[in-house]
Enzyme design. Structure first.
Site, PDB file in Angstrom:
ATOM      1  N   THR A 110     -27.751 -24.459  -1.350  1.00 51.88           N
ATOM      2  CA  THR A 110     -26.809 -25.110  -0.437  1.00 51.88           C
ATOM      3  C   THR A 110     -27.489 -25.533   0.854  1.00 51.88           C
ATOM      4  O   THR A 110     -27.257 -26.641   1.362  1.00 51.88           O
ATOM      5  CB  THR A 110     -25.628 -24.176  -0.112  1.00 51.88           C
ATOM      6  OG1 THR A 110     -24.944 -23.855  -1.318  1.00 51.88           O
ATOM      7  CG2 THR A 110     -24.658 -24.847   0.844  1.00 51.88           C
TER       8      THR A 110
ATOM      9  N   PHE B  10     -27.618 -29.313  -7.898  1.00 51.10           N
ATOM     10  CA  PHE B  10     -26.330 -29.987  -8.060  1.00 51.10           C
ATOM     11  C   PHE B  10     -25.586 -30.172  -6.744  1.00 51.10           C
ATOM     12  O   PHE B  10     -24.725 -31.051  -6.610  1.00 51.10           O
ATOM     13  CB  PHE B  10     -25.457 -29.214  -9.062  1.00 51.10           C
ATOM     14  CG  PHE B  10     -24.694 -28.050  -8.486  1.00 51.10           C
ATOM     15  CD1 PHE B  10     -23.341 -28.155  -8.201  1.00 51.10           C
ATOM     16  CD2 PHE B  10     -25.316 -26.833  -8.259  1.00 51.10           C
ATOM     17  CE1 PHE B  10     -22.623 -27.088  -7.691  1.00 51.10           C
ATOM     18  CE2 PHE B  10     -24.616 -25.753  -7.750  1.00 51.10           C
ATOM     19  CZ  PHE B  10     -23.257 -25.881  -7.465  1.00 51.10           C
ATOM     20  N   LYS B  11     -25.914 -29.356  -5.756  1.00 47.30           N
ATOM     21  CA  LYS B  11     -25.188 -29.441  -4.490  1.00 47.30           C
ATOM     22  C   LYS B  11     -25.478 -30.733  -3.745  1.00 47.30           C
ATOM     23  O   LYS B  11     -24.730 -31.142  -2.859  1.00 47.30           O
ATOM     24  CB  LYS B  11     -25.498 -28.204  -3.644  1.00 47.30           C
ATOM     25  CG  LYS B  11     -24.927 -26.968  -4.325  1.00 47.30           C
ATOM     26  CD  LYS B  11     -25.343 -25.660  -3.707  1.00 47.30           C
ATOM     27  CE  LYS B  11     -24.793 -24.509  -4.548  1.00 47.30           C
ATOM     28  NZ  LYS B  11     -25.093 -23.193  -4.004  1.00 47.30           N
ATOM     29  N   ASP B  12     -26.561 -31.430  -4.127  1.00 46.60           N
ATOM     30  CA  ASP B  12     -26.831 -32.751  -3.552  1.00 46.60           C
ATOM     31  C   ASP B  12     -25.681 -33.718  -3.832  1.00 46.60           C
ATOM     32  O   ASP B  12     -25.406 -34.613  -3.034  1.00 46.60           O
ATOM     33  CB  ASP B  12     -28.120 -33.344  -4.130  1.00 46.60           C
ATOM     34  CG  ASP B  12     -29.367 -32.593  -3.706  1.00 46.60           C
ATOM     35  OD1 ASP B  12     -29.350 -31.973  -2.627  1.00 46.60           O
ATOM     36  OD2 ASP B  12     -30.357 -32.615  -4.458  1.00 46.60           O
TER      37      ASP B  12
END
Length: 486
Positions: A145, A112-114
């Site tokens: 991350t 999800f950090k993309d």
């Protein structure tokens, strides 16, 4: 729109100033001086927007058009999402027993950090090109991350990125996603310590104001406001996808279940709630349960040690974004935050003031899950849906299955339940493909995309940081040497 430190010791900055900062010089975190409020008509209008368009609308509230013209902002966000595999950027899977899973992992690194880092990379590049400036990015990672940050800036001539990963605490795939990026501006360090331990040298370097200023140091961890800002969109999109109808007054409530490590995603949810989004938030954690204990008992204190769990990216004892949440709930009381955080820094534990704890427990629900709980949720989801969950997503699914409407209430599970009619959305932070060992332990068969399979045959590069070595000093030396080579 200006940004202030949660501890009140520095002057207000615009978005550009907050973007190019790590921790504030007083040790606090930057937050908007005021949170925009949205009415029901705006929410109904936004409900028809795509995820991409929601990000644009939300970012435009926090980034002035004088700083970044709206047409430019739209282009930057479109560019940020151009490498995502799903046409909608994120995707909601509606599964049996009311389990809604919002897949936030369709970016390059399957995490999800993309989403937030691809946007942040574009924002950085926009300002750097305008000012012909070079920056040094310093990132500590518990798993995802680091690779997302690397992908957001790899190959850029005006940025060098230094990433510390906790050797042995990431999965092999997570580590390879970092160490196989062979670029002149990417510098990966494999530290023999846990996630909290690798944060210490990073904090030390940012606390050296002269050094940080000389090398234009910034952080891309969720201490950076830009990441929180983009993540607010997750909650709006989840709400609009799961709300039964927006034709009623008041608008219906949706429960959003958030796997929580450093606390960036749950902070974004608290801000969305403050903006007027009718959501009930649940922070779900693994056995490293400081957030759960804080919500339940006001006990913001460290355990004796970090426990290694299947949900490794959440193996964090110092969730620094809790400071942002407490600041928000205290009515922006920076004096109180400074006092509480300085106490925590010294004693590694504090009891929240009664009024602040009450506000926190009204804002958040919480629960924790053991490794066995995680494996059970992964198995059940597969058996009922032929759908693979990563262990972090399984923490959220465990909460769902443990509610009465999930038909599996555990008596010892200290969570509140909602009425049966309240829809629920579980945020899924990563693809199961990144966690083969956890899948195998659950008795499931990993399904690996070719991009991940290819990692094991690629060249790797990293610098070890051994126990007993002065990690902060080694980072200083490497940053200085890199600057001299430019």
């Amino acid at each position: 729109m200006e940004y202030v430190s949660t501890r009140g010791g520095v002057g207000a900055l615009d978005f550009e100033g907050a973007l190019f900062s790590g921790y504030a010089p007083d040790g606090g975190l930057f937050m908007p001086q005021h949170i925009p409020s949205l009415d029901g008509d705006t929410l109904r209008r936004w409900s028809r927007l795509s995820y991409r368009e929601l990000v644009k609308e939300l970012c435009s509230l926090f980034i002035t058009a004088e700083l970044v013209p709206r047409s430019v902002l739209n282009d930057l966000i479109d560019r940020a999402f151009s490498r995502f595999r799903h046409k909608d950027v994120v995707h909601l899977s509606r599964l049996k027993d009311g389990l809604n899973v919002l897949e936030l992992w369709h970016g390059v690194t399957y995490a999800f950090k993309d989403l937030s880092l691809s946007c942040t990379g574009q924002f950085l590049q926009y300002f750097l090109e305008k000012k012909q400036k070079h920056i040094t990015i310093l990132v500590g990672t518990s798993g995802d991350t680091g690779s997302s940050a690397i992908e957001s800036v790899r190959g850029q001539k005006n940025m060098d990125i230094f990433v510390l990963l906790p050797k042995g605490f990431c999965t092999q795939i997570q580590e390879l996603q970092m160490t196989t990026v062979i670029e002149d501006n990417v510098h990966v360090f494999a530290a023999h310590g846990n996630s909290d331990e690798i944060d210490e040298p990073i904090k030390e370097l940012f606390a050296d104001v002269d050094f940080a200023r000389k090398y234009n140091m910034i952080s891309l961890n969720s201490v950076n406001w830009s990441r929180i800002m983009v993540q607010i969109a997750h909650h709006f999109y989840a709400y609009f996808q799961c709300a039964p109808s927006l034709d009623t007054t008041p608008l219906p409530v949706v429960e959003i279940v958030v796997p929580t490590g450093g606390g960036g995603n749950i902070t974004a949810g608290c801000i969305a709630q403050k903006m007027g989004l009718p959501i009930q938030l649940v922070a779900v954690v693994n056995s490293n349960d400081i957030v759960h204990r804080t919500v339940q008992h006001g006990d913001f204190s460290l355990s004796e040690s970090v426990k290694a769990t299947l949900a490794s990216a959440m193996d964090i004892q110092e969730p620094y974004n809790v400071e942002r949440i407490l600041w928000l709930l205290s009515g922006s009381n920076s004096h109180l935050m400074k006092k509480l955080m300085e106490q925590f820094s010294v004693s590694k534990g504090l009891k929240l003031p009664e009024d602040l704890h009450r506000k926190l427990s009204e804002t958040l629900r919480s629960c924790s899950a053991s490794d066995e709980d995680i494996l059970r949720a992964m198995r059940r989801c597969w058996e009922e849906n032929c759908y693979l969950l990563c262990p972090h997503s399984a923490v959220a699914a465990h909460y769902h299955y443990s509610q009465p409407d999930g038909a599996c209430l555990h008596q010892e599970f200290s969570c509140f339940s909602l009425l049966f009619s309240t829809p629920r959305c579980c945020l899924a932070p990563a693809s199961a493909a990144k966690f083969q060992d956890a899948l195998l332990r659950a008795g499931l068969v990993p399904q690996l995309p070719p991009e991940i399979t290819a990692l094991t045959a690629m060249e790797t590069r990293s610098t070890p940081l051994e126990r007993g070595q002065d990690w902060a000093q080694e980072l200083r030396r490497q940053i200085e040497a890199t600057a001299q080579r430019r």
